[in-house]
Scaffold this motif. Structure first.
Motif, short mmCIF file in Angstrom:
data_model
loop_
_atom_site.label_atom_id
_atom_site.label_comp_id
_atom_site.label_asym_id
_atom_site.label_seq_id
_atom_site.Cartn_x
_atom_site.Cartn_y
_atom_site.Cartn_z
N LEU A 1 -13.97 16.49 64.30
CA LEU A 1 -14.62 17.04 63.11
C LEU A 1 -14.01 16.47 61.84
N MET A 2 -14.88 16.04 60.91
CA MET A 2 -14.49 15.66 59.56
C MET A 2 -14.71 16.87 58.66
N ASP A 3 -13.65 17.37 58.07
CA ASP A 3 -13.65 18.62 57.31
C ASP A 3 -13.79 18.28 55.83
N GLU A 4 -14.92 18.64 55.22
CA GLU A 4 -15.21 18.20 53.85
C GLU A 4 -15.12 19.37 52.87
N ALA A 5 -14.59 19.10 51.67
CA ALA A 5 -14.32 20.15 50.71
C ALA A 5 -15.40 20.31 49.65
N PHE A 6 -15.84 19.21 49.02
CA PHE A 6 -16.67 19.32 47.82
C PHE A 6 -17.81 18.31 47.81
N ILE B 1 -18.15 16.53 37.34
CA ILE B 1 -19.48 16.12 36.87
C ILE B 1 -20.54 16.79 37.74
N ALA B 2 -21.51 17.40 37.10
CA ALA B 2 -22.51 18.19 37.79
C ALA B 2 -23.49 17.32 38.57
N ILE C 1 -19.19 11.51 45.01
CA ILE C 1 -18.74 12.08 43.75
C ILE C 1 -19.02 11.09 42.60
N PRO C 2 -19.65 11.52 41.52
CA PRO C 2 -19.88 10.59 40.41
C PRO C 2 -18.61 9.91 39.91
N GLU C 3 -17.48 10.62 39.98
CA GLU C 3 -16.21 10.05 39.52
C GLU C 3 -15.63 9.02 40.49
N ARG C 4 -16.35 8.74 41.58
CA ARG C 4 -15.83 7.79 42.57
C ARG C 4 -15.58 6.41 41.99
N LEU D 1 -25.92 24.49 37.70
CA LEU D 1 -25.08 25.66 37.93
C LEU D 1 -24.20 25.50 39.17
N ASP D 2 -23.86 24.25 39.50
CA ASP D 2 -23.06 24.06 40.71
C ASP D 2 -21.57 24.21 40.42
N TYR D 3 -20.75 23.90 41.42
CA TYR D 3 -19.31 24.18 41.40
C TYR D 3 -18.55 23.42 40.31
N HIS D 4 -19.18 22.40 39.70
CA HIS D 4 -18.48 21.66 38.65
C HIS D 4 -18.03 22.58 37.52
N LEU D 5 -18.71 23.73 37.36
CA LEU D 5 -18.35 24.68 36.31
C LEU D 5 -16.97 25.29 36.54
N TRP D 6 -16.53 25.33 37.79
CA TRP D 6 -15.26 25.99 38.13
C TRP D 6 -14.22 25.03 38.72
#
Length: 572
Positions: free
Chosen positions: A335-340, A345-346, A386-389, A350-355
């Protein structure tokens, strides 16, 4: 501490509605009428989301001094209340989290727990569901206790003759000073195969509250190795022993004895054996059950994938349920366990980028500490597309922080991230003379045939440098070129198209630095409605796109929503 399943006997209230009796897991969205004007639109399969409020009464024994609520997942922005007090808030819709209730409980009397969840949308790119869609547990203990997720089990040295089992934990104590920690290893059949005991040198503060760190090493002869299709699981029983020999607290942790390595020379090796992982990406829902992660449904999903030939799963794009982890442990699925799915950057308003900036460390910690003893977990992914990639918005610095936190909590597993082509990097405007001379875009002056490959390599190199190996989404054509460009970089195809399977698998087999291939997707899911539907454009070119209502599912997987294999699965 003792863990109690707390998923029975809840009451849920919808806005303006009467309370209903429910058991968890519970998805409050899947039974709602779908709406072509739903805020999430095709992303969420035109399902509506809703705010939900769950309540349950608990009555703890008079000897209980500590109680910790363990929520495996709630969508989303959940608040926990104990009686009249708000005691916790958690924005991530998929990460597990612990809530210490000890200061507010009344042992021997009834206490009221309330969990409020929000249905805010658009907050996700797929069907999220609503409410307490995974199990809830309660940990209870006394003055001496091994707290939840304090224990870490690793098997750094493994051979056919023997295995080294390393154990680290922390014993919390309120005044009482236990004498030792005893560890016993039981084999998959339940027989004792190793035992060790270590003294506890406690530390305390002025209030007499302190703890003791403990580390033990045990050897297991002729270990039964955890492997693909062979979920051999051992059990570690820890006992905190008092000066009079009485057991003051105990816990049992399941683990597997195995080694996993990733490197550019050999790719992925399991127990020293090279293995090209035949993987598939999955989202978290269970078809007609919605997001409800019933253990039987999670195990059925994993079993059907294994029977179809998959050896690995990527949990896209969030931490999985505990039930899925346990199923993969038992069935022998990597299993590859992914976080985000996003950082600062959204991707949706209303996604998690706010927090993210305030919460990333807590949520990475929750994922790693819960999952690090599971034999199936091969790596931690810190993000997907991720946009910041490409280094913008401090992307390289964020990648370093995230990777370092994963390694701090679990130094035995590598860190990866799913990179994709730079489809969102702004090209200079040919009609703008300022853009035409702007030195910030030197790579755009490369010859057209070199532009894409060199641009990707240069822009992503700082982020990739923070990883132990890289995930490539839909880029099997880069495997050979980047193997030469970055000779120390191991990769895997973290997403590949089913339609390109022959080419992507051929490239996987031909390049020793490629660890495996993960098709998008292995099991169909709600949301991203119709992205797998093929249609003909009048000009004759094939199109794939989200579809209008009433489409609800992606329709792009090897197995459909009910688990029936589709033709692409048999081709694979």
């Amino acid at each position: 501490m003792k863990r109690i399943l707390l998923s029975k006997g809840w009451r849920v209230r919808r806005p303006g509605g009467a309370p209903e009796e429910v058991d968890l897991p519970h998805d409050g969205s899947v039974s709602l009428p779908r709406d072509p004007k739903a805020p999430g639109a095709a992303d969420t399969g035109y399902f509506s989301s809703t705010d939900l409020s769950y309540t349950r009464w608990i009555r703890l024994g008079a000897d209980v001094r500590h109680a910790v609520l363990d929520l495996d997942g709630a969508y989303c922005c959940a608040e926990v209340w104990l009686n009249a007090d708000k005691v916790s808030f958690h924005p991530h819709g998929y990460a597990p989290w612990l809530v210490d209730l000890s200061a507010g409980i009344h042992p021997g009397r009834a206490d009221r727990i309330r969990v409020d969840t929000s249905g805010i949308q658009p907050s996700t790119r797929w069907y999220s569901g609503s409410g307490l869609y995974r199990d809830v547990f309660l940990w209870v203990g006394g003055e001496v206790r091994i707290e939840p997720r304090a224990t870490f089990v690793a098997t750094p040295k493994v051979s056919a003759e023997r295995a080294l089992v390393q154990v680290a934990t922390r014993v919390a104590m309120d005044g009482i000073r236990p004498a030792s920690l005893r560890a016993t290893v039981l084999d998959p059949a339940g027989a004792e195969v190793a035992r060790a005991e270590a003294g506890l040198a406690s530390t305390g503060d002025a209030d007499g509250i302190g703890g003791a760190d403990a580390a033990l090493a045990l050897e297991v002869e002729r270990p039964d190795l955890w492997d693909i299709g062979h979920g051999a699981l051992y059990a570690l029983r820890l006992e905190v022993v008092g000066g009079d020999g009485a057991v003051l607290d105990e816990e049992t942790t399941r683990f597997g004895i195995r080694t996993m390595t990733f490197d550019a020379a050999h790719g992925f090796r399991l127990n020293g054996r090279p293995e090209k992982l035949r993987g598939g990406c999955i989202h978290h829902d269970n078809g007609v059950l919605g997001a409800a992660a019933f253990p039987a449904a999670e195990r059925r999903k994993a079993r059907l994938l294994r029977e179809a030939g998959f050896t690995a799963i990527r949990t896209a794009h969030n931490p999985p349920s505990l039930a899925l982890l346990e199923a993969c442990d038992e069935l022998g699925i990597v299993l590859m366990d992914e976080a985000f799915d996003m950082w600062t950057i959204a991707k949706r308003p209303l996604d998690y980028h706010l927090w993210f900036a305030d919460w990333w460390a807590r949520d990475v910690g929750a994922m790693v500490l819960r999952d690090r003893n599971h034999a199936c977990v091969a790596s931690y992914s810190i993000g997907n597309e991720i946009p910041e990639r490409d280094g913008r918005s401090d992307g390289a610095a964020w990648a370093s922080r995230l990777a370092a936190e994963c390694r701090r909590l679990d130094p035995t597993r590598p860190v990866t991230s799913a990179l994709c082509g730079l489809w969102d990097w702004p090209k200079p405007d040919a009609d703008d003379p300022e853009d035409a001379k702007d030195a910030a875009f030197p790579l755009w002056r490369l010859p057209e045939k070199e532009l894409d490959a060199e641009h990707f390599a240069a822009r992503t190199a700082p982020v990739a440098a923070a990883l132990d190996f890289a995930g490539y989404n839909y880029m099997p054509g880069r495997y050979a070129a980047d193997r030469a460009r970055f000779p120390g970089r191991a990769v895997w195809g973290s997403e590949t198209f089913a339609r390109d399977f022959f080419d992507s698998w051929k490239a996987t087999l031909e390049n020793p630095n490629v660890c495996g291939d993960f098709v998008w997707t292995a099991f169909d899911y709600l949301g991203e409605a119709g992205i797998g539907r093929g249609a003909w454009h009048p000009a004759g070119e094939a199109l794939e796109m989200p579809q209008d209502y009433p489409w609800r599912a992606a329709w792009d997987a090897d197995l459909d929503l009910t688990g029936v294999r589709r033709p692409q699965s048999f081709l694979r």
